[in-house]
Design a protein around this motif. Structure first.
Motif, mmCIF file in Angstrom:
data_model
loop_
_atom_site.group_PDB
_atom_site.id
_atom_site.type_symbol
_atom_site.label_atom_id
_atom_site.label_comp_id
_atom_site.label_asym_id
_atom_site.label_seq_id
_atom_site.Cartn_x
_atom_site.Cartn_y
_atom_site.Cartn_z
ATOM 1 N N VAL A 18 15.476 34.564 -13.179
ATOM 2 C CA VAL A 18 14.515 34.467 -14.439
ATOM 3 C C VAL A 18 14.151 35.795 -14.452
ATOM 4 O O VAL A 18 14.102 36.725 -15.622
ATOM 5 C CB VAL A 18 13.389 33.541 -14.428
ATOM 6 C CG1 VAL A 18 12.572 33.900 -15.432
ATOM 7 C CG2 VAL A 18 14.112 32.087 -14.377
ATOM 8 N N MET A 19 13.524 36.672 -13.210
ATOM 9 C CA MET A 19 12.764 37.912 -13.382
ATOM 10 C C MET A 19 14.193 39.047 -13.714
ATOM 11 O O MET A 19 13.932 39.937 -14.492
ATOM 12 C CB MET A 19 12.274 38.377 -12.221
ATOM 13 C CG MET A 19 10.955 37.518 -11.945
ATOM 14 S SD MET A 19 9.712 37.684 -13.301
ATOM 15 C CE MET A 19 9.918 36.046 -14.157
ATOM 16 N N ASN A 20 15.336 38.823 -13.210
ATOM 17 C CA ASN A 20 16.402 39.602 -13.466
ATOM 18 C C ASN A 20 16.883 39.601 -14.947
ATOM 19 O O ASN A 20 17.315 40.615 -15.347
ATOM 20 C CB ASN A 20 17.452 39.407 -12.677
ATOM 21 C CG ASN A 20 17.198 39.894 -11.121
ATOM 22 O OD1 ASN A 20 16.404 40.593 -10.865
ATOM 23 N ND2 ASN A 20 17.757 39.009 -10.046
ATOM 24 N N GLY A 21 16.880 38.411 -15.423
ATOM 25 C CA GLY A 21 17.478 38.233 -16.921
ATOM 26 C C GLY A 21 16.301 38.921 -17.860
ATOM 27 O O GLY A 21 16.530 39.615 -18.690
ATOM 28 N N ILE A 22 14.913 38.740 -17.455
ATOM 29 C CA ILE A 22 13.909 39.526 -18.359
ATOM 30 C C ILE A 22 14.016 41.092 -18.284
ATOM 31 O O ILE A 22 13.874 41.725 -19.290
ATOM 32 C CB ILE A 22 12.516 38.879 -17.818
ATOM 33 C CG1 ILE A 22 12.407 37.327 -18.090
ATOM 34 C CG2 ILE A 22 11.525 39.740 -18.586
ATOM 35 C CD1 ILE A 22 10.861 36.956 -17.732
ATOM 36 N N CYS A 23 14.500 41.290 -17.097
ATOM 37 C CA CYS A 23 14.406 43.232 -16.763
ATOM 38 C C CYS A 23 15.850 43.359 -17.784
ATOM 39 O O CYS A 23 15.747 44.048 -18.409
ATOM 40 C CB CYS A 23 14.661 43.086 -15.336
ATOM 41 S SG CYS A 23 15.068 44.614 -14.867
ATOM 42 N N LEU A 24 16.908 42.397 -17.612
ATOM 43 C CA LEU A 24 18.117 43.004 -18.672
ATOM 44 C C LEU A 24 17.572 42.927 -20.006
ATOM 45 O O LEU A 24 18.048 43.577 -20.669
ATOM 46 C CB LEU A 24 19.310 42.134 -18.320
ATOM 47 C CG LEU A 24 19.870 42.379 -16.831
ATOM 48 C CD1 LEU A 24 20.776 41.456 -16.511
ATOM 49 C CD2 LEU A 24 20.251 43.730 -16.661
ATOM 50 N N LEU A 25 16.834 41.916 -20.373
ATOM 51 C CA LEU A 25 16.476 41.825 -21.859
ATOM 52 C C LEU A 25 15.707 42.912 -22.385
ATOM 53 O O LEU A 25 15.738 43.343 -23.314
ATOM 54 C CB LEU A 25 15.753 40.375 -22.051
ATOM 55 C CG LEU A 25 15.311 40.166 -23.383
ATOM 56 C CD1 LEU A 25 16.523 39.945 -24.174
ATOM 57 C CD2 LEU A 25 14.251 38.799 -23.340
ATOM 58 N N LEU A 26 14.619 43.423 -21.397
ATOM 59 C CA LEU A 26 13.859 44.384 -21.765
ATOM 60 C C LEU A 26 14.739 45.770 -22.050
ATOM 61 O O LEU A 26 14.311 46.665 -22.771
ATOM 62 C CB LEU A 26 12.693 44.721 -20.643
ATOM 63 C CG LEU A 26 11.523 43.871 -20.783
ATOM 64 C CD1 LEU A 26 10.594 43.825 -19.494
ATOM 65 C CD2 LEU A 26 10.679 43.842 -22.078
ATOM 66 N N ALA A 27 15.801 45.829 -21.070
ATOM 67 C CA ALA A 27 16.575 47.000 -21.204
ATOM 68 C C ALA A 27 17.203 47.016 -22.448
ATOM 69 O O ALA A 27 17.782 48.092 -23.218
ATOM 70 C CB ALA A 27 17.565 46.911 -19.918
ATOM 71 N N ALA A 28 17.705 45.907 -22.867
ATOM 72 C CA ALA A 28 18.657 45.674 -24.087
ATOM 73 C C ALA A 28 17.661 45.949 -25.061
ATOM 74 O O ALA A 28 18.039 46.789 -26.145
ATOM 75 C CB ALA A 28 19.265 44.491 -24.269
#
Length: 339
Positions: A18-28
């Protein structure tokens, strides 16, 4: 459809995913924000550096704080750091591991913004156009120092009448843009090398400490989640029983006042205190332990004990040492305690 369901279940069960997904979402989101941002340098000697550096550093700071807020482990880390010791000792290594994990994810979006800004070059040109050494360019030989400073301040504004179609403006802008891109690509290469070395060299060392810290950091996160879920389950069951108790007491009060009760079909009176269904949590023993906490004072004491004295990480320990018991499904209260 089954693949999407499995993927969703994986993300739901793994806080790291979940945290990795949020990290990628913030980068996008960072890439989208930068691409849609309208850059307007003031082209004034006093404000160019302030605007350029502010645009280069302020959004990354905001994205860093958003990354900390979106990461649940940052709160868990602070709680683990500040909690009373109780029956469980604190391990500074676990807190350092959690801090490192939180910072790595929170820094992803700010680094993306900084690298995009450096590779694009607009912020760098705006910030440092007035700091260029005029002696590196022959076109400034016939200008006074005040004219040079005014000209350099107008370099980011290519449509300004003073610098429009000027070879000197193009030369200064090209010089600063090349320098900005060189810094951006150097940082990118350095980050890639560091990530490569960390991934390749880590298996060469003893993994025992790393595995232990990773396990217990995940344990702290999951334990708090299970406790919160069990508190919600107990609150629902406690509220259900309180409502049933209220209706039962009202029934007794109405009988005492001699009020007539309407009955359908002449059925028997309902029991004094019906019990909620046993299958709400899927297990009988856990439900019985939850129902052992049946007053506000007991609930307050349980929550206070959980905060001030976390149970020891030893399932073979005496229940009297634990103060309250835990299982993988729910919080259980030992029958030997006063809670």
């Amino acid at each position: 459809m089954d693949k999407f369901r499995l993927l969703f279940q994986h993300f739901q069960s793994s806080s790291e995913s979940v945290m990795n997904g949020i990290c990628l979402l913030l980068a996008a989101v960072t890439i989208k924000l930068y691409s849609s941002f309208d850059f307007n340098c003031p082209c004034l000697a006093r404000y160019n550096a302030l605007y350029g550096l502010g645009l280069l550093l302020t959004p990354p700071l905001a994205l860093f704080l958003c990354g900390l807020l979106a990461n649940r482990q940052s709160v868990v880390m602070v709680e683990e750091w500040r909690r009373p010791i109780g029956h469980r000792r604190k391990d500074p290594g676990i807190i350092r591991y959690m801090c490192s994990s939180v910072l790595q994810r929170a820094l992803a979006a700010p680094l993306v913004w900084i690298l995009l800004a450096l590779l694009d070059g607009k912020c760098f040109v705006c910030a440092f156009s007035s700091s260029v050494d005029p002696e590196k360019f022959l076109d400034f030989a016939n200008m006074t120092p005040s004219q040079v400073q005014l000209f350099l301040a107008k370099v980011p504004c290519k449509e300004d009448e003073l610098v429009r179609d000027s070879p000197a403006r193009k030369a200064v802008s090209r010089y600063l843009r090349c320098l900005s891109q060189a810094i951006g690509w150097s940082i990118t290469l350095l980050l890639i090398i560091l990530a490569f070395l960390a991934r390749c060299l880590r298996p060469c060392f003893d993994q025992t400490v790393f595995l232990q810290r990773r396990y217990w950091s995940n344990y702290v996160d999951l334990e708090q989640k299970l406790f919160d879920e069990t508190c919600c389950e107990h609150a629902r069951d406690f509220a259900h029983r309180c409502v049933l108790h209220f209706f039962a007491s009202m029934q007794s009060e109405m009988r005492a006042r001699g009020l007539r009760q309407d009955r359908v079909g002449g059925g028997a009176e309902p029991p004094g205190l019906p019990e909620p269904p046993e299958g709400m949590d899927g297990g009988g023993s856990g439900k019985a332990h939850l129902r052992a906490v049946s007053s506000q004072e007991q609930v307050d004491h349980l929550l206070s004990s959980w905060y001030s004295s976390k149970p020891p990480l030893d399932l073979a320990a005496s229940p009297r040492v634990w103060g309250l018991g835990l299982s993988h499904r729910a919080l259980t209260v030992s029958p030997h305690t006063d809670v």
